[in-house]
Enzyme design. Structure first.
Site, PDB file in Angstrom:
ATOM      1  N   GLY A 148       0.834  -1.187   0.000  1.00  0.00           N
ATOM      2  CA  GLY A 148       0.000   0.000   0.000  1.00  0.00           C
ATOM      3  C   GLY A 148       0.873   1.243   0.000  1.00  0.00           C
ATOM      4  N   CYS A 149       0.374   2.326  -0.609  1.00  0.00           N
ATOM      5  CA  CYS A 149       1.213   3.531  -0.700  1.00  0.00           C
ATOM      6  C   CYS A 149       1.410   4.157   0.674  1.00  0.00           C
ATOM      7  CB  CYS A 149       0.614   4.529  -1.688  1.00  0.00           C
ATOM      8  SG  CYS A 149      -1.110   4.939  -1.411  1.00  0.00           S
ATOM      9  N   ASN A 150       0.366   4.166   1.499  1.00  0.00           N
ATOM     10  CA  ASN A 150       0.530   4.666   2.857  1.00  0.00           C
ATOM     11  C   ASN A 150       1.408   3.716   3.674  1.00  0.00           C
ATOM     12  OD1 ASN A 150      -1.437   6.904   2.627  1.00  0.00           O
ATOM     13  ND2 ASN A 150      -2.899   5.241   2.398  1.00  0.00           N
TER      14      ASN A 150
END
Lengths: 342, 342, 342, 342
Positions: A148-150
């Site tokens: 995930g980017c976060n």
């Protein structure tokens, strides 16, 4: 000889970003682009900014001859991705950009995503694609799960600090400011320009965002004990970028040293001089991560701020970096473009 | 062997854009960066987005040993540029990005810029840097004058139509929508985010913008008679891009054919299918130009819309393209990056 | 005694803007809000910025008791609007904000909107709601048709010039830059923040925009002959505002004088000193129109630039202004708020 | 009879916002506008959005006859403000919007602002202008000190929780996202549209922002012990709005109840239903504050998010609210305009 690449799910933003990066990658060429709902259309009509590239038209997944493909990127929505990947040739190298193979435990997957996994047997096979921390495994993997980017942003900030033992594991707060492309090309009122520009808000407040599953899995494994962080994302009036402000308990200088030490040889991760802070302006469109550390006026507390481009280092750039490793190409190939500023 | 490049005026936006492009250019390397007012500073402090590049610190122009330099880009403000270039070695290859050597006639220069030219003898030597139309001269030139960004946009739109004789030369209206980076890194109230975002306005209305000097010079020369266009720029709440909406009298299909014919072999100029219109979104951060032609409901009238990135194709990308020619490198080298979208 | 107002179609942007304006209007109070697709919901859930107002919940049109209503605003999409208004009580005062009653000729309506009118018998009854030019008729009307936002902007610019006979009627070009709220709360890819911010493009190029029907009707009637203008709208990365750059043939000073003369006593229309140009920044959120005139360097040509807020003066503010007249209230009541800047 | 108002420092953003609000305030009229550096200019030239108001031209402070003035707003930069106010008539009612009279202790002032106070004897006289908590004192005051915009946002969030004793006073983290108008009309590179739009960053990290002086003073006084919070501001690509995400230790339901209880009768402060979160979009241009409370997945922790408009409720709206009290006008007069959305 350049590697033949297929992109499945080429009509979303991460698909388009893969194409942007491969366009100037000397070791890869695009052999097939699939997007079932837009099959038959040209990429120029779906993404006019790619019209100069002479790309193949969009096809369905079924129409791709995978014998001719060295590696496939799968940029589909979660749940769809697992169903498609389950049926792909078992010898095909795959980098999946969805959430489907990030969590190793089927129960955790079901808890965060709300459905039983359709390819649970492959969850164990997949390697977690945070390149800087799983390099060896990724190079040997057949199936890599993009993070995930976060989750990537938070882990670049926190992992070295857990490893170095310099922070209180029960007091980790990650306040993230996330650009809107992280939501994909979704038609929702709150993503309209008229409703997003010039304002901002928190969402998924209170520990409900799905990327917490990745934090829990990775941080707990690393620490050898349960670690639960607080994480609040905020939707920003900007198209690319994640800024993570981490509130930590620990000595700021030790935290800075741990990060410098961990990333000294990393080509994409820049630890700023102590006391400087990064900006999403300075990594936009690139594969770089900037990390800055400052001590608080209250002793024993530190603020670590990190910035990356969610579509690039947080997703498609990471995917290319992983694919480079899987294909035996230099890890940084095609990824050294400088950020776009202003 | 890579060519050694100096950039004079490296602290402005076009200077930073040159560095961005050279960062991944296989045939060039940056040997010196000058910015008199910021000499002694690191580029990382002036432009943190370039901090990964290990660039030389900023120096004064005097500190550069030009014997070691294959080509210098001069990205200074106009008037300063002519004074600096006048004193550079007469054998040094130079691409000037300022307005100082665009006009060949000293009287025209003085009319539009308000001061006598400090190096009038060099005005004749300089080749006008609109690559697609002065390729041979540029390849042989020592001093090339980069065009105005609006002047480039308008000429890509209009030159082939003058050459083909398909429009009324007395009825050319160019309504341009210009992103703010065209104004440079200038500290002016109307360029503040608080005063620019979410709104827009015309400026230099009525035929007072200096780029008209270039239009007059080039269009009149091409037509063999005086040609005066109407040109109104508008300041947009965006950082990169120029969109030119040209209102013309002529047959739309003939106009489209003339443009297609002129640009059939150009690597950077894309003429869209008849009736389609470009967007600045689709060329941002790249060296591409998109041009679209539509007929009006009133017979004999056409609208031609063009889009380019003012900092790239309109300025620094054009400069690299010219430098490639001057240095015997492939013209497109280092310039094939795809636009950044979203 | 305050007038009881119903808003039909309260869940769109023009509906919300009506509520914003009525919130501080001393002579009106909101008695009913209808939005069939969201009936039963609170306005606080549909538009949280209105949550302090204690508004009635949304209902269906059928649920409104129109005997208790002094005037209804109809803020529905075109085509739906005519079907709803056809069935409302014939004594009810109505201001329609849709396109449905702007064109008096059923054939023209069908030509521009593609369907036969469902209440063609009411097209003749409706008064065209451009307040400054139809004041007397509006005050006496039962049904008023709000103008298109682009149509209003263009008419404020051009009508006095036709009346004064100071421009060439065959050479009118209107290049408009239109903020995105004009497209309504529509879920389309090109309206997403990720695809609109930082860029812009023309659309409906070549004389295909429906507001041309209004220009044709009004300008031809005024001139006593056929008048056809060129009109190109451009989608801007901004939420409110229309800037119209008009290219005209005529003497600039005479044009300025005609506009000053026409608007000398108008409370909302400001003609700037000769040579100054307006900005959408300076009218945002207000009912004001700013108009500026400049002569071109080519003799006998002028550029007139106008700015208004499409949601306010271009739509809901105009509607309130008309309703004030229809209800016997002071025309400017509730509309004198200053623009929001920055 | 309307009250005669002078604004000193009318050429900044808070000055312009005061004028915007007074423009439709039935109980106030603008009698004099001072801005020493722009004396002699018209407000229409400094702020064209106010050109319809027929305002007096700008004068120097010395030129104002304060005998004719009922109340003066002082919207000067800090340090300048204290020097000007020191010399104003001692009977004049003044609302100061600068930082100069917020801190009661000269030593604290000097610590945070770096200079000795030029009117230290007046620091004690000034009433802290957080209307909802100092209402009685403000109504009786001659000199009221407007709060910092961040300081207001944080206090609306935290004060009732200190009073109710429902949070751990040693564990308060305020992560604020601040729109750029808070920096004023300052000509700085990082405030340019080209450098701010589409990105964001933290600043004054680690407990160095001057508004901490207000937090320390107010929270410690309220708690009866030293309270030190962590506060990190972030610069947002938006013009108006502050969003404060507060990370707190305490029971979320108790926190929600304390806020609801504290603000039950407040006209401008809206506590959202438990679990909902506010957005700066929904308070822009208004005097409202929205506050939302959510519990974290970790027991005993809560996130409270608050939103207000820094120029309005955070500064000029607050100033009008205080002036209403000081002049015996209804507290909400002129301040009930709804937010501007979209």
């Amino acid at each position: 000889m350049t590697k033949k690449i297929a992109i499945i799910g080429a009509s979303g933003y991460t698909g388009a970003e893969l194409i942007r990066l491969i366009a100037t990658h000397p070791g890869m060429e695009i052999a097939a682009l699939a997007a079932n709902s837009k099959a038959g259309q040209s990429m120029a009509s779906v993404y006019p900014h790619l019209r100069h590239l002479g790309l193949p038209d969009l096809v369905t997944v079924d129409q791709i001859d995978f014998d001719q493909i060295d590696l496939a990127f799968c940029a589909l929505p979660h749940k769809t991705s697992q169903e498609v990947i389950r049926d792909l040739p078992k010898t095909l190298k795959i980098v999946d950009l969805s959430a489907d193979f990030r969590l190793r435990d089927p129960a955790e997957y079901e808890k965060w995503y709300g459905n039983a996994h359709a390819a649970a047997e492959m969850q164990g096979e997949a390697v977690y694609g945070l390149t800087e921390f799983y390099r060896t495994e990724i190079a040997a993997a057949r199936l890599v799960a993009g993070t995930g980017c976060n989750a990537a942003t938070g882990q670049f900030t926190i992992r070295p600090l857990i490893e170095a033992g310099v922070i209180d594991l029960d007091e980790i707060i990650l306040d993230m400011k996330c650009a809107v492309s992280g939501a994909g090309r979704s038609l929702k009122e709150n993503l309209l320009h008229a409703e997003l520009s010039e304002g901002y808000n928190a969402y998924a407040v209170g520990g409900t965002h799905r990327h917490l599953g990745e934090f829990d899995q990775e941080f707990s494994k690393l620490a050898g004990r349960d670690v639960k962080v607080q994480f609040t994302p905020h939707l920003m009036p900007a198209n690319r970028g994640i800024l993570c402000t981490a509130y930590l308990k620990g000595e700021a200088q030790a935290i800075h040293a741990a990060l410098q030490n961990a990333y000294a040889d990393e080509p994409f991760i820049v630890v700023l001089p102590f006391g400087e802070t990064p900006s999403t302006h300075h990594i936009r469109g690139s594969n770089f991560v900037h990390i800055g550390v400052t001590g608080d006026r209250i002793g024993g507390r530190a603020i670590v701020v990190s910035a990356l481009d969610n579509l690039c280092k947080g997703s498609s750039g990471q995917a290319i970096q992983n694919a480079n490793l899987m294909l035996g190409l230099p890890e940084t190939e095609g990824l050294m473009m400088a950020p776009l500023f202003p």
